[in-house]
Motif scaffolding. Structure first.
Motif, mmCIF file in Angstrom:
data_model
loop_
_atom_site.group_PDB
_atom_site.id
_atom_site.type_symbol
_atom_site.label_atom_id
_atom_site.label_comp_id
_atom_site.label_asym_id
_atom_site.label_seq_id
_atom_site.Cartn_x
_atom_site.Cartn_y
_atom_site.Cartn_z
ATOM 1 N N THR A 131 -3.484 -8.525 3.554
ATOM 2 C CA THR A 131 -2.531 -9.621 3.709
ATOM 3 C C THR A 131 -1.492 -9.278 4.764
ATOM 4 O OG1 THR A 131 -2.808 -10.184 1.369
ATOM 5 C CG2 THR A 131 -0.920 -11.137 2.523
ATOM 6 N N PRO A 186 2.119 -6.597 -3.742
ATOM 7 C CA PRO A 186 3.018 -5.788 -2.918
ATOM 8 C C PRO A 186 4.351 -5.572 -3.616
ATOM 9 C CG PRO A 186 3.022 -8.048 -2.151
ATOM 10 C CD PRO A 186 1.977 -7.978 -3.229
ATOM 11 N N ASP A 244 -5.243 -2.820 2.895
ATOM 12 C CA ASP A 244 -4.590 -4.058 2.500
ATOM 13 C C ASP A 244 -5.188 -5.158 3.378
ATOM 14 O OD1 ASP A 244 -2.864 -6.015 1.592
ATOM 15 O OD2 ASP A 244 -1.026 -4.961 2.151
ATOM 16 N N LYS A 255 5.950 -7.445 2.989
ATOM 17 C CA LYS A 255 5.286 -8.683 3.401
ATOM 18 C C LYS A 255 6.220 -9.693 4.058
ATOM 19 C CE LYS A 255 1.312 -7.363 1.958
ATOM 20 N NZ LYS A 255 0.360 -6.888 2.980
ATOM 21 N N PRO A 313 1.907 -9.430 6.910
ATOM 22 C CA PRO A 313 3.296 -9.806 6.614
ATOM 23 C C PRO A 313 3.692 -11.079 7.356
ATOM 24 C CG PRO A 313 3.143 -7.489 7.262
ATOM 25 C CD PRO A 313 1.816 -8.137 7.579
ATOM 26 N N THR A 316 4.192 -2.275 7.452
ATOM 27 C CA THR A 316 3.032 -2.980 6.915
ATOM 28 C C THR A 316 2.251 -2.100 5.951
ATOM 29 O OG1 THR A 316 2.868 -4.242 8.973
ATOM 30 C CG2 THR A 316 0.960 -4.263 7.522
#
Length: 238
Positions: free
Chosen positions: A142, A74, A140, A102, A144, A97
């Motif tokens: 992952t 990121p 994505d 993140k 935040p 996001t």
């Protein structure tokens, strides 16, 4: 939905996963997929790959997923954001996001209406739901790290330094300030105030913590407009 984002509890065994009700509707009604067709899927907190529809039975869909890709790193950007209006909070969280941010703090400001902190939209489950939508949009996996700071002064005095860490600290603020930098590659913490702007007291406190004021032109933008515009200027998105 550009990615079927799978939670660990959806795992069956091996490479087999069961889709939830919303994902089933999307696969069946939006994508129009049948057994043997493929689409992109990923594991929350893990990798991504091409998913094959194994079976569609009794409104339940099972997929076979073999992970072959991991998310791009990121942008090194942390966001300190005055709590927006409840109606816009959901949209802003999705956008933040999907932009790859993140680390987010939603903080109080003198110009933030006290009622904003009482909104049901601040329930952890609803906030997580919006961030998941942002992940699906951007492909994505992952989530935040999201922090709520309903008291401005204690957070800035006691927690901001350790949270922000090393790197530049930029305060988006209208006025006669240097222009917003462009295409940074170093770690940055960006502070965006409420639509009425930070107060002089808040600006002074943030400056004492190393934030430098930068201007983004003479136009006063809504937060939902300013956020993607600022991120696009500051960072080279992967």
């Amino acid at each position: 939905m550009n990615l079927l984002l799978l939670n660990p509890h959806q795992h069956l065994h091996g490479n087999l996963w069961r889709l939830d009700e919303r994902q089933c509707r999307h696969v069946r009604d939006i994508l129009g997929l049948a057994e043997g067709d493929t689409c992109r899927a990923g594991i929350l907190g893990g990798g991504m790959g091409t998913a094959r529809i194994e079976s569609i039975k009794n409104n339940e869909i099972t997929i076979y997923l073999e992970v072959d890709t991991h998310c791009e790193p990121p942008p090194p950007l942390s966001l300190l954001l005055a709590l927006p209006r409840p109606k816009m909070l959901k949209r802003i969280l999705i956008d933040a996001t999907s932009l790859g941010i993140k680390r987010i703090v939603l903080i109080n400001s003198w110009k933030v209406d006290k009622s904003y902190w009482q909104t049901p939209n601040l329930k952890a489950g609803l906030l997580r739901e919006k961030m998941l939508l942002g992940l699906e949009q951007a492909r994505d996996t992952t989530l935040p790290e999201l922090v709520l700071a309903p008291r401005f002064k204690p957070f800035v005095e006691d927690d901001l330094d350790s949270w922000a860490g090393p790197g530049r600290r930029i305060l988006a603020h209208p006025g006669d300030h240097p222009a917003m930098p462009v295409d940074l590659t170093e770690p940055v913490t960006l502070a965006i105030g409420p639509e009425g702007g930070w107060t002089d007291y808040e600006v002074a406190m943030l400056q004492r913590k190393g934030f430098a004021c930068h201007s983004f032109g003479v136009r006063i933008l809504r937060v939902e407009t300013a956020l993607p515009a600022l991120v696009g200027r500051l960072m080279r998105l992967p």
